[in-house]
Enzyme design. Structure first.
Site, mmCIF file in Angstrom:
data_model
loop_
_atom_site.group_PDB
_atom_site.id
_atom_site.type_symbol
_atom_site.label_atom_id
_atom_site.label_comp_id
_atom_site.label_asym_id
_atom_site.label_seq_id
_atom_site.Cartn_x
_atom_site.Cartn_y
_atom_site.Cartn_z
ATOM 1 N N HIS A 15 0.852 -1.198 0.000
ATOM 2 C CA HIS A 15 0.000 0.000 0.000
ATOM 3 C C HIS A 15 0.883 1.241 0.000
ATOM 4 C CE1 HIS A 15 -3.219 2.770 1.112
ATOM 5 N NE2 HIS A 15 -4.012 1.833 0.643
ATOM 6 N N ASP A 49 -7.987 -5.102 -1.017
ATOM 7 C CA ASP A 49 -8.413 -5.893 -2.181
ATOM 8 C C ASP A 49 -8.148 -7.383 -2.040
ATOM 9 O OD1 ASP A 49 -7.281 -3.070 -3.857
ATOM 10 O OD2 ASP A 49 -9.359 -3.758 -3.875
HETATM 11 C C1 SDX Z 1 -5.799 0.416 -3.382
HETATM 12 O O1 SDX Z 1 -3.921 4.801 -2.022
HETATM 13 C C2 SDX Z 1 -4.994 4.195 -1.540
HETATM 14 O O2 SDX Z 1 -5.541 4.516 -0.512
HETATM 15 C C3 SDX Z 1 -5.501 3.055 -2.414
HETATM 16 C C4 SDX Z 1 -6.599 2.206 -1.798
HETATM 17 C C5 SDX Z 1 -7.865 3.011 -1.605
HETATM 18 O O3 SDX Z 1 -8.626 2.684 -0.673
HETATM 19 O O4 SDX Z 1 -8.113 3.913 -2.443
HETATM 20 O O5 SDX Z 1 -6.183 1.657 -0.565
HETATM 21 C C6 SDX Z 1 -6.977 1.044 -2.711
HETATM 22 O O6 SDX Z 1 -5.459 0.829 -4.461
HETATM 23 C C7 SDX Z 1 -5.036 -0.658 -2.650
HETATM 24 C C8 SDX Z 1 -3.794 -1.161 -3.460
HETATM 25 C C9 SDX Z 1 -4.273 -2.167 -4.510
HETATM 26 N N1 SDX Z 1 -3.143 -2.529 -5.403
HETATM 27 C C10 SDX Z 1 -2.546 -3.741 -5.348
HETATM 28 O O7 SDX Z 1 -2.833 -4.623 -4.544
HETATM 29 C C11 SDX Z 1 -1.471 -3.935 -6.421
HETATM 30 C C12 SDX Z 1 -0.234 -4.585 -5.797
HETATM 31 N N2 SDX Z 1 0.387 -3.592 -4.898
HETATM 32 C C13 SDX Z 1 1.519 -2.861 -5.440
HETATM 33 O O8 SDX Z 1 1.441 -2.559 -6.801
HETATM 34 C C14 SDX Z 1 1.955 -1.720 -4.541
HETATM 35 O O9 SDX Z 1 2.057 -2.217 -3.285
HETATM 36 C C15 SDX Z 1 1.152 -0.431 -4.500
HETATM 37 C C16 SDX Z 1 0.954 0.157 -5.843
HETATM 38 C C17 SDX Z 1 -0.171 -0.664 -3.851
HETATM 39 C C18 SDX Z 1 1.922 0.546 -3.629
HETATM 40 O O10 SDX Z 1 3.112 0.739 -4.244
HETATM 41 P P1 SDX Z 1 4.228 1.655 -3.583
HETATM 42 O O11 SDX Z 1 3.890 2.137 -2.227
HETATM 43 O O12 SDX Z 1 4.540 2.672 -4.623
HETATM 44 O O13 SDX Z 1 5.378 0.673 -3.333
HETATM 45 P P2 SDX Z 1 6.687 0.772 -4.093
HETATM 46 O O14 SDX Z 1 6.437 0.687 -5.546
HETATM 47 O O15 SDX Z 1 7.424 1.971 -3.572
HETATM 48 O O16 SDX Z 1 7.373 -0.594 -3.625
HETATM 49 C C19 SDX Z 1 8.320 -0.589 -2.588
HETATM 50 C C20 SDX Z 1 8.997 -1.939 -2.734
HETATM 51 C C21 SDX Z 1 9.482 -2.192 -4.174
HETATM 52 O O17 SDX Z 1 10.552 -3.114 -4.092
HETATM 53 P P3 SDX Z 1 12.096 -2.482 -4.162
HETATM 54 O O18 SDX Z 1 12.158 -1.648 -5.423
HETATM 55 O O19 SDX Z 1 12.236 -1.648 -2.891
HETATM 56 O O20 SDX Z 1 12.973 -3.693 -4.198
HETATM 57 O O21 SDX Z 1 8.031 -2.976 -2.451
HETATM 58 C C22 SDX Z 1 7.855 -3.759 -3.623
HETATM 59 C C23 SDX Z 1 8.329 -2.917 -4.791
HETATM 60 O O22 SDX Z 1 8.720 -3.760 -5.870
HETATM 61 N N3 SDX Z 1 6.407 -4.057 -3.692
HETATM 62 C C24 SDX Z 1 5.926 -5.240 -3.987
HETATM 63 C C25 SDX Z 1 4.540 -5.108 -3.888
HETATM 64 N N4 SDX Z 1 4.228 -3.850 -3.548
HETATM 65 C C26 SDX Z 1 5.390 -3.182 -3.438
HETATM 66 N N5 SDX Z 1 6.524 -6.409 -4.327
HETATM 67 C C27 SDX Z 1 5.700 -7.469 -4.580
HETATM 68 N N6 SDX Z 1 4.345 -7.419 -4.503
HETATM 69 C C28 SDX Z 1 3.738 -6.251 -4.152
HETATM 70 N N7 SDX Z 1 2.411 -6.206 -4.080
#
Ligand code: SDX
Length: 370
Positions: free
Chosen positions: A245, A302
């Site tokens: 998140h 989700d």
């Molecule tokens: C919603 O913002 C809100 O409030 C949204 C929401 C709402 O109520 O409106 O809560 C609803 O959108 C929930 C999120 C739903 N999306 C997903 O489930 C998709 C999977 N999640 C990821 O895509 C991700 O976690 C995000 C997009 C939700 C958040 O991304 P961030 O905070 O930008 O995280 P990041 O890209 O900075 O990642 C930090 C690290 C990275 O690794 P490194 O580069 O440090 O090695 O964490 C990793 C990312 O690759 N990472 C994940 C991951 N999420 C982050 N690795 C594997 N699986 C994941 N799900």
């Protein structure tokens, strides 16, 4: 509060609201800044009913969409179309109440009509005899040949799941609704843009992706390790849907409640869904994995909702529309907050330009392929 995994709407804890309220009470809370009295709730329910039908001419729009049209694309188009059928009122206060009520009420009808079109069944009209969530379930699942049998557990679960999605500070789609509204665009256009933003797989579209991910694991024999490895491998660029998140760096409080709702619905329906076992195994595996622990990646809203929606009979491509139905009061209350700001200005983010600063113009015949 996000850092501590706490979510409150106007000061009320999400757990209290999900346990004790109907969705329309929470919608009223977000838009009118207070929980309704019994009389206010009755009047609000009546107003929602009075605004639940779509203009009959809109049915032609649904009929002309291909059956495979994604309901989020249909919902976005229909939301902005409402302004053609319901022009702005002269009295701004009345406009505020009525257009908000119209959208919150009609979004269910739009969702149900897009589903009925996709399965070739006739549209089911809303009924003044039913509550908000009963109407949504009835328009979706009843037909001229079979009444929908209401289960109090499913109606309660529908209310709870919509409440969980109702607002969430400046997430991507809410920011879009505010940005579009800041230009002077009307509420219908702003909400239409919000629906489009929500449809992305990293945002509201994740609930649909979670189910596809769980199905893939199930079809490959339930091996969650392979999916976890894929999510950890930067080469893949794959993310574990339903995990992580932007602001929650601890367990999303909504995911906890969604998991409880999921288990109570499956138990009530006597369904044993292998995807729930897989989801819990995946959660347990990830929560004990250094990669996820280090990055504070936990289940988000989700992760469990799709299993419940499927058990209730919703097709996977309707899951994000259900998210939009829940989020609508949040979008509307945020839009009105932006509109009521005496210092409001049109949104205008800046960006740091880092390209070449001054180039001499080169006529096209003198340009070389770079
Ligand atoms: C919603 O913002 C809100 O409030 C949204 C929401 C709402 O109520 O409106 O809560 C609803 O959108 C929930 C999120 C739903 N999306 C997903 O489930 C998709 C999977 N999640 C990821 O895509 C991700 O976690 C995000 C997009 C939700 C958040 O991304 P961030 O905070 O930008 O995280 P990041 O890209 O900075 O990642 C930090 C690290 C990275 O690794 P490194 O580069 O440090 O090695 O964490 C990793 C990312 O690759 N990472 C994940 C991951 N999420 C982050 N690795 C594997 N699986 C994941 N799900």
């Amino acid at each position: 509060m996000a850092k501590r995994g706490i979510l409150r709407y106007r000061g009320y804890d999400i757990q209290d609201l999900a346990e004790n309220c109907e969705f329309i009470e929470v919608a009223y809370l977000l838009i009118h800044d207070k929980l309704p009295t019994r009389t206010e709730r009755r009047n609000y329910a009546r107003l929602l009913n009075l605004n639940s039908m779509l203009h009959e001419d809109m049915q032609a729009f649904f009929r002309n969409y291909p059956e495979h049209a994604h309901p989020m694309a249909v919902a976005s188009a229909m939301a902005v179309s409402l302004s053609s059928f319901y022009p702005e009122m002269n009295d701004p206060e009345q406009e505020k109440t009525i257009s908000a009520t119209r959208l919150i009420s009609k979004i269910r009808t739009i969702a149900a009509y897009s589903y009925k079109k996709s399965i070739g069944e006739p549209f089911v009209y809303p009924s003044h005899k039913l509550t908000y969530c009963e109407n949504l379930l009835n328009m979706m699942f009843s037909s001229p040949v079979a009444d929908y049998e209401f289960s109090p557990v499913l109606v309660k679960a529908m209310n709870q799941l919509l409440i969980l999605h109702a607002d969430h500070e400046q997430n991507a789609s809410t920011s879009v609704v505010r940005m579009v509204g800041s230009t002077g665009a009307d509420l219908y256009a702003s909400v239409s843009a919000g629906i489009s933003a929500l449809s992305g797989s990293l945002h509201g579209g994740a609930n649909q992706e979670v189910m596809q991910m769980l199905e893939t694991i199930h079809k490959s024999g339930g091996d969650v390790d392979k999916m976890v490895q894929r999510a950890k491998d930067p080469q893949h660029g794959f993310r574990l849907f339903g995990f992580g998140h932007r602001v929650y760096k601890s367990y999303d409080p909504r995911a906890k409640i969604a998991k409880q709702v999921c288990m109570s619905v499956l138990e009530k329906l006597g369904i044993h869904d292998p995807l729930l076992d897989i989801a819990m195994k995946l959660e347990e595996r990830a929560l004990n994995d250094e990669y996820f622990i280090e990055r504070k990646l936990y289940p988000n809203v989700d992760f469990y909702t799709g299993i419940t929606y499927r058990a209730m009979g919703f097709p996977t491509n309707m899951f994000t529309v259900l998210f939009a139905i829940g989020r609508l009061p949040g979008w509307i209350s945020q839009w009105y907050e932006m509109q009521s700001d005496p210092h409001k200005k049109i949104g205008r983010p800046r960006q740091a330009y880092c390209g070449p600063t001054r180039l001499t113009y080169v006529p096209i015949d003198k340009r070389t392929a770079s």
